[in-house]
Design a protein around this motif. Structure first.
Motif, PDB file in Angstrom:
ATOM      1  N   HIS A  27      12.727  19.109 -18.824  1.00  0.00           N
ATOM      2  CA  HIS A  27      13.964  18.344 -18.717  1.00  0.00           C
ATOM      3  C   HIS A  27      13.970  17.198 -19.720  1.00  0.00           C
ATOM      4  O   HIS A  27      14.960  16.975 -20.433  1.00  0.00           O
ATOM      5  CB  HIS A  27      14.093  17.819 -17.287  1.00  0.00           C
ATOM      6  CG  HIS A  27      15.400  17.173 -16.980  1.00  0.00           C
ATOM      7  ND1 HIS A  27      15.635  16.535 -15.805  1.00  0.00           N
ATOM      8  CD2 HIS A  27      16.551  17.053 -17.684  1.00  0.00           C
ATOM      9  CE1 HIS A  27      16.853  16.057 -15.791  1.00  0.00           C
ATOM     10  NE2 HIS A  27      17.436  16.353 -16.930  1.00  0.00           N
ATOM     11  N   LEU A  28      12.873  16.470 -19.807  1.00  0.00           N
ATOM     12  CA  LEU A  28      12.769  15.340 -20.731  1.00  0.00           C
ATOM     13  C   LEU A  28      12.861  15.794 -22.189  1.00  0.00           C
ATOM     14  O   LEU A  28      13.549  15.158 -23.009  1.00  0.00           O
ATOM     15  CB  LEU A  28      11.450  14.597 -20.497  1.00  0.00           C
ATOM     16  CG  LEU A  28      11.217  13.353 -21.329  1.00  0.00           C
ATOM     17  CD1 LEU A  28      12.283  12.302 -21.042  1.00  0.00           C
ATOM     18  CD2 LEU A  28       9.827  12.795 -21.048  1.00  0.00           C
ATOM     19  N   THR A  29      12.226  16.910 -22.514  1.00  0.00           N
ATOM     20  CA  THR A  29      12.271  17.434 -23.885  1.00  0.00           C
ATOM     21  C   THR A  29      13.685  17.850 -24.267  1.00  0.00           C
ATOM     22  O   THR A  29      14.174  17.498 -25.354  1.00  0.00           O
ATOM     23  CB  THR A  29      11.310  18.630 -24.030  1.00  0.00           C
ATOM     24  OG1 THR A  29       9.990  18.202 -23.703  1.00  0.00           O
ATOM     25  CG2 THR A  29      11.342  19.197 -25.431  1.00  0.00           C
ATOM     26  N   VAL A  30      14.364  18.571 -23.384  1.00  0.00           N
ATOM     27  CA  VAL A  30      15.737  18.991 -23.653  1.00  0.00           C
ATOM     28  C   VAL A  30      16.643  17.771 -23.792  1.00  0.00           C
ATOM     29  O   VAL A  30      17.496  17.711 -24.683  1.00  0.00           O
ATOM     30  CB  VAL A  30      16.242  19.957 -22.555  1.00  0.00           C
ATOM     31  CG1 VAL A  30      17.729  20.230 -22.698  1.00  0.00           C
ATOM     32  CG2 VAL A  30      15.461  21.257 -22.597  1.00  0.00           C
ATOM     33  N   TYR A  31      16.457  16.785 -22.937  1.00  0.00           N
ATOM     34  CA  TYR A  31      17.230  15.541 -22.999  1.00  0.00           C
ATOM     35  C   TYR A  31      17.077  14.881 -24.370  1.00  0.00           C
ATOM     36  O   TYR A  31      18.067  14.502 -24.998  1.00  0.00           O
ATOM     37  CB  TYR A  31      16.754  14.592 -21.885  1.00  0.00           C
ATOM     38  CG  TYR A  31      17.267  13.187 -21.997  1.00  0.00           C
ATOM     39  CD1 TYR A  31      18.560  12.863 -21.611  1.00  0.00           C
ATOM     40  CD2 TYR A  31      16.452  12.156 -22.465  1.00  0.00           C
ATOM     41  CE1 TYR A  31      19.025  11.560 -21.698  1.00  0.00           C
ATOM     42  CE2 TYR A  31      16.909  10.863 -22.548  1.00  0.00           C
ATOM     43  CZ  TYR A  31      18.202  10.558 -22.164  1.00  0.00           C
ATOM     44  OH  TYR A  31      18.660   9.277 -22.261  1.00  0.00           O
ATOM     45  N   CYS A  32      15.857  14.756 -24.832  1.00  0.00           N
ATOM     46  CA  CYS A  32      15.610  14.121 -26.136  1.00  0.00           C
ATOM     47  C   CYS A  32      16.238  14.925 -27.271  1.00  0.00           C
ATOM     48  O   CYS A  32      16.926  14.359 -28.137  1.00  0.00           O
ATOM     49  CB  CYS A  32      14.114  13.949 -26.366  1.00  0.00           C
ATOM     50  SG  CYS A  32      13.356  12.721 -25.292  1.00  0.00           S
ATOM     51  N   LEU A  33      16.012  16.232 -27.286  1.00  0.00           N
ATOM     52  CA  LEU A  33      16.534  17.058 -28.378  1.00  0.00           C
ATOM     53  C   LEU A  33      18.058  17.071 -28.409  1.00  0.00           C
ATOM     54  O   LEU A  33      18.668  16.923 -29.482  1.00  0.00           O
ATOM     55  CB  LEU A  33      15.991  18.483 -28.264  1.00  0.00           C
ATOM     56  CG  LEU A  33      14.488  18.636 -28.477  1.00  0.00           C
ATOM     57  CD1 LEU A  33      14.059  20.074 -28.201  1.00  0.00           C
ATOM     58  CD2 LEU A  33      14.092  18.208 -29.879  1.00  0.00           C
ATOM     59  N   VAL A  34      18.684  17.234 -27.265  1.00  0.00           N
ATOM     60  CA  VAL A  34      20.148  17.274 -27.216  1.00  0.00           C
ATOM     61  C   VAL A  34      20.733  15.932 -27.627  1.00  0.00           C
ATOM     62  O   VAL A  34      21.712  15.872 -28.379  1.00  0.00           O
ATOM     63  CB  VAL A  34      20.646  17.700 -25.816  1.00  0.00           C
ATOM     64  CG1 VAL A  34      22.138  17.469 -25.669  1.00  0.00           C
ATOM     65  CG2 VAL A  34      20.303  19.157 -25.556  1.00  0.00           C
ATOM     66  N   ASN A  35      20.136  14.843 -27.175  1.00  0.00           N
ATOM     67  CA  ASN A  35      20.688  13.538 -27.518  1.00  0.00           C
ATOM     68  C   ASN A  35      20.458  13.170 -28.976  1.00  0.00           C
ATOM     69  O   ASN A  35      21.283  12.473 -29.564  1.00  0.00           O
ATOM     70  CB  ASN A  35      20.160  12.469 -26.560  1.00  0.00           C
ATOM     71  CG  ASN A  35      20.920  12.510 -25.263  1.00  0.00           C
ATOM     72  OD1 ASN A  35      22.103  12.192 -25.221  1.00  0.00           O
ATOM     73  ND2 ASN A  35      20.275  12.938 -24.210  1.00  0.00           N
ATOM     74  N   ILE A  36      19.387  13.658 -29.569  1.00  0.00           N
ATOM     75  CA  ILE A  36      19.215  13.487 -31.025  1.00  0.00           C
ATOM     76  C   ILE A  36      20.321  14.239 -31.753  1.00  0.00           C
ATOM     77  O   ILE A  36      20.931  13.717 -32.701  1.00  0.00           O
ATOM     78  CB  ILE A  36      17.813  13.953 -31.472  1.00  0.00           C
ATOM     79  CG1 ILE A  36      16.754  12.978 -30.978  1.00  0.00           C
ATOM     80  CG2 ILE A  36      17.746  14.107 -32.987  1.00  0.00           C
ATOM     81  CD1 ILE A  36      15.324  13.460 -31.155  1.00  0.00           C
ATOM     82  N   MET A  37      20.594  15.468 -31.300  1.00  0.00           N
ATOM     83  CA  MET A  37      21.663  16.260 -31.908  1.00  0.00           C
ATOM     84  C   MET A  37      23.018  15.552 -31.749  1.00  0.00           C
ATOM     85  O   MET A  37      23.805  15.476 -32.705  1.00  0.00           O
ATOM     86  CB  MET A  37      21.718  17.642 -31.277  1.00  0.00           C
ATOM     87  CG  MET A  37      22.796  18.541 -31.852  1.00  0.00           C
ATOM     88  SD  MET A  37      22.956  20.095 -30.971  1.00  0.00           S
ATOM     89  CE  MET A  37      23.558  19.531 -29.395  1.00  0.00           C
TER      90      MET A  37
END
Length: 92
Positions: free
Chosen positions: A23-33
């Motif tokens: 969840h944390l990894t997806v959160y970081c990647l999506v928010n960077i995008m």
């Protein structure tokens, strides 16, 4: 509590921890995008902060429930399970 019960509880905790890290990894990647898209679109304001904050609250709650060592830790779970089992015995 037998070894099998301890193993199953430990396995569940590991699965919960893994789910939190995903969840944390997806959160970081999506928010960077979203940040990059916000920079490229020149919207005039930082709209990416809204999903960052809203979803961030969800990640925070997920983290708190995953790493709870206080009132809602494993001891609390055991007490509640025993409480409900006792209540069910009385109802029958």
């Amino acid at each position: 509590m037998g070894n099998e019960d301890k193993y199953l509880r430990a396995k569940k905790r590991v699965e919960n921890l893994k789910a939190f890290y995903i969840h944390l990894t997806v959160y970081c990647l999506v928010n960077i995008m979203l940040f990059v898209i916000n920079l490229m679109t020149d919207a005039g304001y930082w709209w990416f902060l809204y999903p960052l904050g809203g979803w961030g609250i969800g990640v925070l709650v997920h983290g708190l429930t995953t790493f709870a060592h206080g009132n809602f830790g494993s001891e609390w779970e055991e007490r509640k399970i025993k409480e409900y089992m006792e209540k069910d015995k009385k109802d029958i």
